[in-house]
Design a protein around this motif. Structure first.
Motif, PDB file in Angstrom:
ATOM      1  N   SER A 109       0.809  -1.220   0.000  1.00 55.12           N
ATOM      2  CA  SER A 109       0.000   0.000   0.000  1.00 55.12           C
ATOM      3  C   SER A 109       0.843   1.271   0.000  1.00 55.12           C
ATOM      4  O   SER A 109       0.311   2.379  -0.033  1.00 55.12           O
ATOM      5  N   THR A 110       2.164   1.123   0.003  1.00 50.63           N
ATOM      6  CA  THR A 110       3.063   2.276   0.027  1.00 50.63           C
ATOM      7  C   THR A 110       2.947   3.090  -1.259  1.00 50.63           C
ATOM      8  O   THR A 110       2.794   2.536  -2.345  1.00 50.63           O
ATOM      9  N   SER A 111       3.041   4.400  -1.135  1.00 49.92           N
ATOM     10  CA  SER A 111       2.947   5.264  -2.309  1.00 49.92           C
ATOM     11  C   SER A 111       4.164   5.087  -3.216  1.00 49.92           C
ATOM     12  O   SER A 111       5.225   4.623  -2.789  1.00 49.92           O
ATOM     13  N   MET A 115       8.070   4.404  -2.117  1.00 46.30           N
ATOM     14  CA  MET A 115       8.643   3.120  -2.518  1.00 46.30           C
ATOM     15  C   MET A 115       9.935   3.318  -3.312  1.00 46.30           C
ATOM     16  O   MET A 115      10.926   2.601  -3.104  1.00 46.30           O
ATOM     17  N   LYS A 116       9.955   4.291  -4.205  1.00 49.72           N
ATOM     18  CA  LYS A 116      11.165   4.569  -4.980  1.00 49.72           C
ATOM     19  C   LYS A 116      12.318   4.966  -4.065  1.00 49.72           C
ATOM     20  O   LYS A 116      13.450   4.498  -4.229  1.00 49.72           O
ATOM     21  N   GLN A 117      12.032   5.823  -3.091  1.00 46.09           N
ATOM     22  CA  GLN A 117      13.074   6.250  -2.162  1.00 46.09           C
ATOM     23  C   GLN A 117      13.565   5.079  -1.321  1.00 46.09           C
ATOM     24  O   GLN A 117      14.766   4.933  -1.069  1.00 46.09           O
ATOM     25  N   ILE A 130       9.215  -0.452   5.710  1.00 46.45           N
ATOM     26  CA  ILE A 130       8.118   0.497   5.567  1.00 46.45           C
ATOM     27  C   ILE A 130       6.808  -0.252   5.717  1.00 46.45           C
ATOM     28  O   ILE A 130       6.475  -1.128   4.926  1.00 46.45           O
ATOM     29  N   SER A 131       6.090   0.096   6.772  1.00 45.68           N
ATOM     30  CA  SER A 131       4.801  -0.528   7.052  1.00 45.68           C
ATOM     31  C   SER A 131       3.740   0.555   7.081  1.00 45.68           C
ATOM     32  O   SER A 131       3.971   1.643   7.599  1.00 45.68           O
ATOM     33  N   GLU A 132       2.588   0.248   6.524  1.00 51.26           N
ATOM     34  CA  GLU A 132       1.482   1.203   6.544  1.00 51.26           C
ATOM     35  C   GLU A 132       0.269   0.564   7.202  1.00 51.26           C
ATOM     36  O   GLU A 132      -0.831   0.553   6.664  1.00 51.26           O
ATOM     37  N   LYS A 133       0.500   0.022   8.378  1.00 48.27           N
ATOM     38  CA  LYS A 133      -0.603  -0.569   9.124  1.00 48.27           C
ATOM     39  C   LYS A 133      -1.641   0.495   9.434  1.00 48.27           C
ATOM     40  O   LYS A 133      -1.310   1.649   9.679  1.00 48.27           O
TER      41      LYS A 133
END
Length: 206
Positions: A109-111, A115-117, A130-133
């Motif tokens: 779900s990361t933008s 994600m690129k960075q 990177i977690s988007e809980k």
């Protein structure tokens, strides 16, 4: 990553696989992207194309049982950079993935820009999680922040952290503040407890 490198995207959903392909081509110059849709074909591709440098891996592909696929790939290709991109976005699983040799974890779900960075940082040698809980901010610690967090888990003071990391006490204080801010913690104890639950203290309390 040098120009002309090869990247393998192992993802069984076609639309997401195509999106990752475009992202990698935007991020890296003169890159050759291969793709697979299941675990057996991923192993075959890695075997046939020996100079693949980066693998974007979906853990839940057909043909792979739990984390066994990641474990096998790491054992066979110890220098391969492996980034897990998955919906298995909770601390215990993320910790297992890193323990088994993943260089980073990125929630699906990361933008795009984040994600690129993250992939760029991983290619530069950092371990990125990177977690988007739901209800939580991104969990993203740099190498310096991760080292500081480990010191906090050991109960070190700012002066001791400075000595451990070879920095000034003032810089150590700034590092500690950045970790607390990143984890949205009010104090050191809260930061350590939160980090444990999220699998960020990967080599502590093992």
């Amino acid at each position: 990553m040098p120009q002309g490198e090869k990247v393998l995207i192992a993802e069984d959903h076609e639309l997401y696989r195509d999106g990752l392909t475009l992202l990698i081509k935007e991020l890296l110059d003169d890159v050759h992207v291969c793709s697979t849709a299941d675990y057996p074909s991923t192993l075959q591709c890695l075997s046939e194309i020996r100079d693949i440098s980066l693998l974007l891996l979906d853990i839940c592909m057909p043909g792979s049982r739990n984390l066994d696929g990641l474990k096998t790939i790491r054992q066979r290709y110890p220098t391969l950079i492996i980034v897990v991109i998955s919906t298995l976005d909770f601390g215990a699983s993320i910790r297992q993935m890193i323990d088994l040799g993943a260089n980073g974890f990125i929630a699906k779900s990361t933008s795009k820009n984040v994600m690129k960075q993250a992939i760029s940082d991983i290619l530069n040698g950092e371990i990125v999680v990177i977690s988007e809980k739901e209800g939580s901010d991104l969990i993203y610690l740099s190498v310096k922040q991760r080292a500081t967090l480990k010191c906090l888990a050991e109960g070190l003071s700012n002066k001791e952290i400075a000595s451990r990391l070879g920095i000034s006490p003032l810089t150590a204080k700034e590092y500690v503040s950045s970790v607390l801010e990143r984890l949205n913690a009010k104090n050191r104890t809260q930061a350590v407890l939160f980090a444990q639950r999220q699998g960020l203290l990967l080599d502590h309390y093992m």
